[in-house]
Design an enzyme around this catalytic site. Structure first.
Site, PDB file in Angstrom:
ATOM      1  N   GLY A  31       0.810  -1.225   0.000  1.00  0.00           N
ATOM      2  CA  GLY A  31       0.000   0.000   0.000  1.00  0.00           C
ATOM      3  C   GLY A  31       0.836   1.265   0.000  1.00  0.00           C
ATOM      4  N   TYR A  32       0.170   2.382   0.300  1.00  0.00           N
ATOM      5  CA  TYR A  32       0.750   3.716   0.188  1.00  0.00           C
ATOM      6  C   TYR A  32       1.343   3.848  -1.216  1.00  0.00           C
ATOM      7  CZ  TYR A  32       1.824   8.158   2.231  1.00  0.00           C
ATOM      8  OH  TYR A  32       1.808   9.494   2.511  1.00  0.00           O
ATOM      9  N   LEU A  33       0.456   3.673  -2.157  1.00  0.00           N
ATOM     10  CA  LEU A  33       0.868   3.432  -3.549  1.00  0.00           C
ATOM     11  C   LEU A  33       1.483   4.657  -4.208  1.00  0.00           C
ATOM     12  CD1 LEU A  33      -2.287   1.395  -4.616  1.00  0.00           C
ATOM     13  CD2 LEU A  33      -0.098   0.524  -3.781  1.00  0.00           C
ATOM     14  N   HIS A  37       4.296   1.272  -8.032  1.00  0.00           N
ATOM     15  CA  HIS A  37       3.239   0.260  -7.912  1.00  0.00           C
ATOM     16  C   HIS A  37       2.306   0.320  -9.122  1.00  0.00           C
ATOM     17  CE1 HIS A  37       3.962   1.228  -3.476  1.00  0.00           C
ATOM     18  NE2 HIS A  37       4.223  -0.066  -3.531  1.00  0.00           N
ATOM     19  N   GLN A  61       7.420  -9.790   7.737  1.00  0.00           N
ATOM     20  CA  GLN A  61       8.683  -9.405   7.104  1.00  0.00           C
ATOM     21  C   GLN A  61       9.382  -8.250   7.810  1.00  0.00           C
ATOM     22  OE1 GLN A  61       6.602  -8.584   3.335  1.00  0.00           O
ATOM     23  NE2 GLN A  61       7.864  -6.753   3.144  1.00  0.00           N
ATOM     24  N   GLN A 153      14.444  -9.506  -3.974  1.00  0.00           N
ATOM     25  CA  GLN A 153      13.119 -10.091  -3.743  1.00  0.00           C
ATOM     26  C   GLN A 153      12.628 -10.807  -5.003  1.00  0.00           C
ATOM     27  OE1 GLN A 153       9.822  -8.015  -1.594  1.00  0.00           O
ATOM     28  NE2 GLN A 153       9.134  -7.529  -3.645  1.00  0.00           N
ATOM     29  N   ARG A 187       8.724   4.424   1.592  1.00  0.00           N
ATOM     30  CA  ARG A 187       9.561   4.907   2.700  1.00  0.00           C
ATOM     31  C   ARG A 187      10.192   6.278   2.424  1.00  0.00           C
ATOM     32  NH1 ARG A 187      10.718  -0.869   3.632  1.00  0.00           N
ATOM     33  NH2 ARG A 187       9.973  -1.358   5.714  1.00  0.00           N
TER      34      ARG A 187
HETATM   35  P1  AMP Z   1       5.934  -2.668  -1.687  1.00  0.00           P
HETATM   36  O1  AMP Z   1       4.589  -2.044  -1.527  1.00  0.00           O
HETATM   37  O2  AMP Z   1       7.065  -1.757  -1.336  1.00  0.00           O
HETATM   38  O3  AMP Z   1       6.034  -4.023  -1.059  1.00  0.00           O
HETATM   39  O4  AMP Z   1       6.134  -2.902  -3.238  1.00  0.00           O
HETATM   40  C1  AMP Z   1       5.191  -3.659  -3.985  1.00  0.00           C
HETATM   41  C2  AMP Z   1       5.748  -3.931  -5.360  1.00  0.00           C
HETATM   42  O5  AMP Z   1       6.024  -2.688  -6.016  1.00  0.00           O
HETATM   43  C3  AMP Z   1       7.072  -4.698  -5.329  1.00  0.00           C
HETATM   44  O6  AMP Z   1       7.077  -5.655  -6.377  1.00  0.00           O
HETATM   45  C4  AMP Z   1       8.092  -3.630  -5.545  1.00  0.00           C
HETATM   46  O7  AMP Z   1       9.287  -4.095  -6.137  1.00  0.00           O
HETATM   47  C5  AMP Z   1       7.344  -2.706  -6.495  1.00  0.00           C
HETATM   48  N1  AMP Z   1       7.930  -1.365  -6.458  1.00  0.00           N
HETATM   49  C6  AMP Z   1       8.157  -0.596  -5.359  1.00  0.00           C
HETATM   50  N2  AMP Z   1       8.778   0.557  -5.706  1.00  0.00           N
HETATM   51  C7  AMP Z   1       8.955   0.503  -7.045  1.00  0.00           C
HETATM   52  C8  AMP Z   1       9.542   1.381  -8.015  1.00  0.00           C
HETATM   53  N3  AMP Z   1      10.059   2.539  -7.660  1.00  0.00           N
HETATM   54  N4  AMP Z   1       9.553   0.991  -9.300  1.00  0.00           N
HETATM   55  C9  AMP Z   1       9.036  -0.208  -9.677  1.00  0.00           C
HETATM   56  N5  AMP Z   1       8.452  -1.059  -8.831  1.00  0.00           N
HETATM   57  C10 AMP Z   1       8.420  -0.734  -7.531  1.00  0.00           C
END
Ligand code: AMP
Length: 286
Positions: A31-33, A37, A61, A153, A187
């Site tokens: 979230g916090y898209l 995302h 995690q 990941q 973050r």
């Molecule tokens: P998260 O919400 O941080 O767990 O991220 C969810 C998905 O979005 C994961 O597959 C991340 O790798 C992807 N993601 C997060 N930040 C980015 C970014 N800046 N560019 C591309 N994908 C991202």
């Protein structure tokens, strides 16, 4: 967009979609898209007939001293963004729904989970693999989309999918960056303006590495040193690691080859940021 909070309902929905022959695209998130995302979500809506997005801040995690409680959350904002890009289902269970009392089962991808981020975040990939496998079992996707931003990941999940014979295709999409070059991350919200300025040393150092490789440098140690020096110039930063590794075992390499990964993690104030560069060497053109 239909919102689902119960595992039972999400499973029944997935089963029904599959019985009608629909292909399911899935984007797991915390979230916090942001646009990172949404780039995954858009790709899913193009490639699959139905798109499911999950929003779940996965307690498994986070280490005991990490930011589970502070992690930014804004479901209403996420809802609006997802509606706009044409998501069909949002799955947002609570912690107890995913990890009911008495929960005991965890998935580990040995060796790979201890490398890079795994060293300073023990248990992190165990938590990621566990929740992603659970989500795959619940959503039954044909394709799942992940970001190259979290390169380790993506590599670990790909290994898990192969090792456990899962019927899901993993697609990894490029890092989306802000105009100033900083990789988008939920973050980044933690950074004040001085820290944000300091954080730009990460993409800057990767750009410098790219240039150095382009003019022919192949020694990993030389490139790493350059990157570290650039980051250390910013007083608010503290390097966790800068490594160049092969993609199969995530082991450090001495000489660059096509398909190596330059990965780094850096503390900026109290925020730990990651970034990376996939190294492509086209020997013929050089
Ligand atoms: P998260 O919400 O941080 O767990 O991220 C969810 C998905 O979005 C994961 O597959 C991340 O790798 C992807 N993601 C997060 N930040 C980015 C970014 N800046 N560019 C591309 N994908 C991202």
């Amino acid at each position: 967009m239909k919102k689902i909070t119960s595992v039972k309902e999400m499973k029944a929905t997935a089963r029904e979609l599959r019985s009608r022959g629909k292909t399911i695209g899935f984007v797991p998130t915390m979230g916090y898209l942001h646009e990172g995302h949404l780039s995954l979500v858009r790709k899913s809506t193009q490639k699959a007939e139905v798109t499911v997005v999950s929003v779940f801040v996965n307690p498994a995690q986070f280490g005991p001293k990490e930011d589970f409680k502070e992690y930014p959350r804004d479901l209403n904002r996420d809802l609006r963004l997802l509606e706009k890009v044409g998501v069909d289902y949002l799955f947002y269970p609570d912690s107890e729904e995913v990890y009911p009392p008495g929960y005991r089962t965890y998935v580990r991808v040995h060796d790979l989970e201890e490398k890079l981020c795994g060293r300073s975040r023990p248990g992190f990939f165990r938590g990621v693999c566990t929740v992603v496998l659970k989500l795959f079992n619940i959503v039954e996707p044909d394709i799942a989309f992940f970001g190259q931003k979290d390169a380790q990941q993506a590599i670990i999940l790909q290994r898990m999918v192969e090792d456990l014979h899962l019927d899901v295709k993993i697609e990894v999409l490029p890092i989306v960056r802000d105009e100033d070059g900083l990789a988008l991350s939920s973050r980044n919200e933690y950074l004040n303006s001085k820290e944000r300025e300091a954080a730009l040393a990460l993409p800057r150092s990767l750009q410098e590495a790219k240039k150095t490789i382009k003019i022919g440098e192949r020694r990993a140690a030389v490139i790493i040193k350059k990157v570290e020096e650039m980051i250390r110039k910013e007083p608010l930063t503290k390097i966790d690691y800068v490594e160049i590794v092969d993609l199969d075992e995530l082991k450090p390499i001495e000489m660059l080859k096509d398909g190596s990964l330059l990965a780094l993690a850096v503390w900026v104030g109290k925020t730990r940021l990651i970034d990376n560069l996939m190294i492509e060497i086209n020997e013929k053109r050089e």
